[in-house]
Write an enzyme that holds these catalytic residues in place. Sequence first.
Site, short mmCIF file in Angstrom:
data_model
loop_
_atom_site.label_atom_id
_atom_site.label_comp_id
_atom_site.label_asym_id
_atom_site.label_seq_id
_atom_site.Cartn_x
_atom_site.Cartn_y
_atom_site.Cartn_z
N ALA A 69 15.12 40.19 1.57
CA ALA A 69 15.84 41.04 0.64
C ALA A 69 16.95 40.20 0.03
CB ALA A 69 16.41 42.24 1.39
N GLY A 114 12.71 40.63 4.60
CA GLY A 114 11.87 41.50 3.77
C GLY A 114 10.55 40.84 3.37
N GLU A 117 8.34 41.47 6.28
CA GLU A 117 8.07 42.92 6.26
C GLU A 117 7.02 43.25 5.21
OE1 GLU A 117 12.33 43.69 5.92
OE2 GLU A 117 12.18 45.01 7.66
N GLU A 137 17.58 38.46 10.06
CA GLU A 137 18.70 39.32 9.66
C GLU A 137 19.90 39.21 10.58
OE1 GLU A 137 15.50 40.23 9.74
OE2 GLU A 137 15.00 41.34 7.91
N1 COA Z 1 18.59 36.50 -1.09
C1 COA Z 1 19.17 36.01 -2.18
N2 COA Z 1 19.06 34.72 -2.56
C2 COA Z 1 18.34 33.92 -1.78
C3 COA Z 1 17.69 34.36 -0.62
C4 COA Z 1 17.82 35.73 -0.27
N3 COA Z 1 17.24 36.26 0.79
N4 COA Z 1 17.05 33.32 -0.05
C5 COA Z 1 17.27 32.25 -0.84
N5 COA Z 1 18.04 32.62 -1.89
C6 COA Z 1 18.53 31.78 -2.98
C7 COA Z 1 19.67 30.85 -2.55
O1 COA Z 1 20.90 31.55 -2.58
C8 COA Z 1 19.57 29.78 -3.59
O2 COA Z 1 20.12 30.28 -4.79
P1 COA Z 1 21.11 29.33 -5.67
O3 COA Z 1 20.27 28.12 -6.03
O4 COA Z 1 21.46 30.17 -6.85
O5 COA Z 1 22.26 28.97 -4.77
C9 COA Z 1 18.07 29.66 -3.83
O6 COA Z 1 17.51 30.89 -3.40
C10 COA Z 1 17.42 28.54 -3.02
O7 COA Z 1 17.74 28.73 -1.66
P2 COA Z 1 18.37 27.59 -0.73
O8 COA Z 1 19.04 28.26 0.42
O9 COA Z 1 19.18 26.66 -1.54
O10 COA Z 1 17.04 26.84 -0.24
P3 COA Z 1 16.83 25.99 1.10
O11 COA Z 1 15.53 25.30 0.94
O12 COA Z 1 18.03 25.18 1.39
O13 COA Z 1 16.73 27.08 2.27
C11 COA Z 1 15.93 29.12 3.30
C12 COA Z 1 15.63 27.96 2.31
C13 COA Z 1 14.80 30.13 3.17
C14 COA Z 1 16.02 28.58 4.72
C15 COA Z 1 17.28 29.76 2.92
O14 COA Z 1 17.29 30.05 1.52
C16 COA Z 1 17.58 31.05 3.65
O15 COA Z 1 17.93 31.02 4.79
N6 COA Z 1 17.45 32.21 2.94
C17 COA Z 1 17.79 33.49 3.49
C18 COA Z 1 16.74 33.97 4.45
C19 COA Z 1 17.13 35.29 5.06
O16 COA Z 1 18.10 35.41 5.77
N7 COA Z 1 16.35 36.34 4.73
C20 COA Z 1 16.59 37.65 5.22
C21 COA Z 1 17.45 38.41 4.28
S1 COA Z 1 17.78 40.07 4.89
#
Ligand code: COA
Length: 263
Positions: A69, A114, A117, A137
């Site tokens: 999400a 999400g 999910e 989360e």
């Molecule tokens: N919501 C909003 N934006 C997200 C996102 C999410 N769940 N997951 C990634 N993004 C965005 C980042 O903020 C970034 O945006 P920006 O370039 O404008 O700063 C872009 O996507 C790329 O993500 P980034 O974190 O730079 O990539 P990465 O390769 O370093 O890491 C992940 C990849 C998946 C490990 C990391 O993005 C992450 O942990 N995301 C969240 C996962 C999460 O907690 N999901 C559950 C949400 S309830």
Amino acid sequence: MSESTAPPVSVADHGAIRVITVNRPDKLNALNGATLDALHQAFDAAADEAAVRVIVLTGAGAKAFVAGADIAEMNTLTPVEGRDFSLRGTRMMRRVERMTKPVIAMVNGFALGGGLELAMCCHLRVAADTARLGQPEINLGLIPGFGGTQRLLRLAGRAATLELCLVGAPIDAQRALQLGIVNRVVPAAELEAQTMALAEQLANAAPLALRGMIDCVNIGGECGIEEGLEYESVQFGLVFSTQDMREGTAAFLERRKPAFRGE
Ligand code: COA
């Protein structure tokens, strides 16, 4: 960098296979409200169009199926808005789960929060060997809100669910396969070809029989064994009213390939 104004979900047809793609690659396909609604509409449309027999759901770009999400959107929500966001996502995911045409998740990268999910609502999951899946989360002080605790529990059991949710560490595709969270793991370079081959196989199967089985599994997962068995018998009887059942059994007896028409 400002975010792309492309629609958050794109749709393409390959014969009877509809590919629905979450299309926010610069945000790793995170599900904001607009994307949840666009997905809901895309699944409604796929349900209504008779020519569509199978749906493949995936994420744009090389990195992510769906990374969860949208954290930026959730950051400012009030409790009431948080509940509404959960209901909005849950409604959409229920729509996917209750589709009467097979839905295959093509998990091409991160399926987190999400994203996992959403994948779990699909009827089958094919994952690239590079995919990572999880319910992270807890790292945000959150809990899954689109059915994650419930569907993971039913798919992989209590121990795996509690580990994935409480620890929050993503697992690789092989581990997800061991836990029964995905059906198949394939080399990333072959993901699309292998998923489309599976979709093609289902597109050629008898649609009303597929529908009956999806209904049986959906209903059976939510009721007792007696009711589930009764429901299966009713569905079994119903397929005897289809032309496809006559065709399938006749083709077997005549040693030829059946041609199913969804009638
Ligand atoms: N919501 C909003 N934006 C997200 C996102 C999410 N769940 N997951 C990634 N993004 C965005 C980042 O903020 C970034 O945006 P920006 O370039 O404008 O700063 C872009 O996507 C790329 O993500 P980034 O974190 O730079 O990539 P990465 O390769 O370093 O890491 C992940 C990849 C998946 C490990 C990391 O993005 C992450 O942990 N995301 C969240 C996962 C999460 O907690 N999901 C559950 C949400 S309830």
